[in-house]
Design a protein around this motif. Sequence first.
Motif, PDB file in Angstrom:
ATOM      1  N   PRO A 232     -15.182   5.807 -19.694  1.00  0.00           N
ATOM      2  CA  PRO A 232     -15.258   4.545 -20.451  1.00  0.00           C
ATOM      3  C   PRO A 232     -14.475   3.400 -19.806  1.00  0.00           C
ATOM      4  N   ALA A 233     -13.659   3.677 -18.809  1.00  0.00           N
ATOM      5  CA  ALA A 233     -12.819   2.619 -18.242  1.00  0.00           C
ATOM      6  C   ALA A 233     -13.649   1.494 -17.629  1.00  0.00           C
ATOM      7  N   SER A 234     -14.738   1.835 -16.935  1.00  0.00           N
ATOM      8  CA  SER A 234     -15.530   0.802 -16.261  1.00  0.00           C
ATOM      9  C   SER A 234     -16.132  -0.174 -17.245  1.00  0.00           C
ATOM     10  N   ALA A 235     -16.508   0.314 -18.439  1.00  0.00           N
ATOM     11  CA  ALA A 235     -17.070  -0.584 -19.451  1.00  0.00           C
ATOM     12  C   ALA A 235     -16.035  -1.576 -19.949  1.00  0.00           C
ATOM     13  N   LEU A 236     -14.760  -1.235 -19.808  1.00  0.00           N
ATOM     14  CA  LEU A 236     -13.675  -2.134 -20.230  1.00  0.00           C
ATOM     15  C   LEU A 236     -13.132  -2.970 -19.080  1.00  0.00           C
ATOM     16  N   GLY A 237     -13.772  -2.852 -17.910  1.00  0.00           N
ATOM     17  CA  GLY A 237     -13.311  -3.617 -16.757  1.00  0.00           C
ATOM     18  C   GLY A 237     -12.067  -3.054 -16.122  1.00  0.00           C
ATOM     19  N   ILE A 238     -11.821  -1.744 -16.329  1.00  0.00           N
ATOM     20  CA  ILE A 238     -10.634  -1.101 -15.775  1.00  0.00           C
ATOM     21  C   ILE A 238     -11.056  -0.194 -14.626  1.00  0.00           C
ATOM     22  N   GLN A 239     -10.365  -0.302 -13.514  1.00  0.00           N
ATOM     23  CA  GLN A 239     -10.656   0.536 -12.357  1.00  0.00           C
ATOM     24  C   GLN A 239      -9.897   1.848 -12.505  1.00  0.00           C
ATOM     25  N   ALA A 240     -10.637   2.958 -12.558  1.00  0.00           N
ATOM     26  CA  ALA A 240     -10.035   4.279 -12.737  1.00  0.00           C
ATOM     27  C   ALA A 240     -10.255   5.124 -11.495  1.00  0.00           C
ATOM     28  N   SER A 241      -9.251   5.873 -11.099  1.00  0.00           N
ATOM     29  CA  SER A 241      -9.355   6.756  -9.931  1.00  0.00           C
ATOM     30  C   SER A 241      -8.890   8.150 -10.302  1.00  0.00           C
TER      31      SER A 241
ATOM     32  N   SER B  39      -5.366  -2.943 -15.736  1.00  0.00           N
ATOM     33  CA  SER B  39      -6.478  -3.198 -14.832  1.00  0.00           C
ATOM     34  C   SER B  39      -6.794  -1.985 -13.978  1.00  0.00           C
ATOM     35  N   THR B  40      -5.829  -1.058 -13.858  1.00  0.00           N
ATOM     36  CA  THR B  40      -6.050   0.175 -13.103  1.00  0.00           C
ATOM     37  C   THR B  40      -5.417   1.357 -13.821  1.00  0.00           C
ATOM     38  N   ILE B  41      -6.081   2.496 -13.694  1.00  0.00           N
ATOM     39  CA  ILE B  41      -5.554   3.767 -14.201  1.00  0.00           C
ATOM     40  C   ILE B  41      -5.754   4.790 -13.096  1.00  0.00           C
ATOM     41  N   ALA B  42      -4.692   5.492 -12.737  1.00  0.00           N
ATOM     42  CA  ALA B  42      -4.767   6.507 -11.696  1.00  0.00           C
ATOM     43  C   ALA B  42      -4.383   7.855 -12.284  1.00  0.00           C
TER      44      ALA B  42
END
Length: 416
Positions: free
Chosen positions: A301-310, A345-348
């Motif tokens: 779901p992160a991409s739908a919120l504009g968050i870059q997840a790795s 903005s990012t989650i790793a």
Amino acid sequence: MTLVILTLGTNILATQAANREALAEAQTINEVLATSVVNPALPSGMAMGLVKGNAGSLDRFDRIIAGRLDLDSLKRTYIWSEQGVVVYSDRTELIGRDFGLTPEQQRVFDEGGTGQLVEGDPSTTAPALTAGTDNIVQIFTRIEAPNGTKLLFEGYYSLDGIEQRRQQIYEPFNFITVGALVLLLLLVAPILVVLTRQVKVAAFERERLLRGGLEASDAERRRIARDLHDGVVQDLAGTSFSIAAAAREPDLSPNVKTSLMSANQAIRDTLKSLRALLAEIHPPEIHADRLAAALADLTAPASALGIQASISVEGAETATDQQAALVWRVAQEAVRNALRHAQASTIAVTVRSDGKVLVLEVVDDGIGFAADAAPASDRYGLRGMTSLVKDSGGRLRVDSAAGEGTAVRLEVAVDE
């Protein structure tokens, strides 16, 4: 423990009762000697003669009571005048001496009855009176001659003899106490066995009902997840394929093709969200070799919120499925909090293992929080994670500060 307390308590009470009874017997003996032996031997003239120190009266009185006060427990005898003068004693050298009365002796002289002074009592007794005696109790009773002359008969009784009598009195008490406790134990033991068995049965029944409830809840979750997957998710996937195929038609205008591609992307984003929702409703069975895919579903779901997840997973194959499930559950809570509250903005999400320790780190660059200012739902989730990790033998650490993001770190030993 209860039986020990009862035994000690009853023993203490029995000992105190025996002490009181032994002293009461000594007082009774003194009262009997005073009223039945000494007082009848003191006609009016002789009583006045003793008070005045008349040698003839003293000699006649001594001959009358000679041998009558010969008791093993009676160590010394005194008869006092109201002025505190020894008018008679088995120690003739003290007769006629004025020692005064102690406050307790004076009280008995004024009020009548019987009193006592135990050795070491604050009401002091002249040393000359107690010389040669150890471990004694002084018991005194007021007597009165026919002419109204008041005297105080006092006997010194051995505490050793009283202690022996106390033991004689205590032994039946002790037998009764121990016997009653043993009888109580025999009566209560079957009841305790039955109650314990009933408690175990009730606990087993509660556990069975709880397990049944959990299984029913799990079955319902699986049904909902299956219906969503086989229905809505499959329909959306088919629609996405159809739109993608239509967008590749060569005779479409650029505007229509762009609209179709946008629609297709929206459907794909919806599919990701639905898959994440399915994972929430019914978490997948986590295996170490599928941990990366399961973590990817969490961050979908992160991409739908504009968050870059790795996602990065290395060496997790050395972990057990239970440890992989623990990593997934902690990551689920950490990612959920980051998506809902962090404004990141990012989650790793990183998982690594050196063969001895499995480490999970979930790091975001969001607004962070002070530990005492975290939202109530976050605090509850963190407490739940901490309890889960502790029960699993791992360690959990959460580092965060306002404006500096949040880092969640899990460490759990890998079973060899």
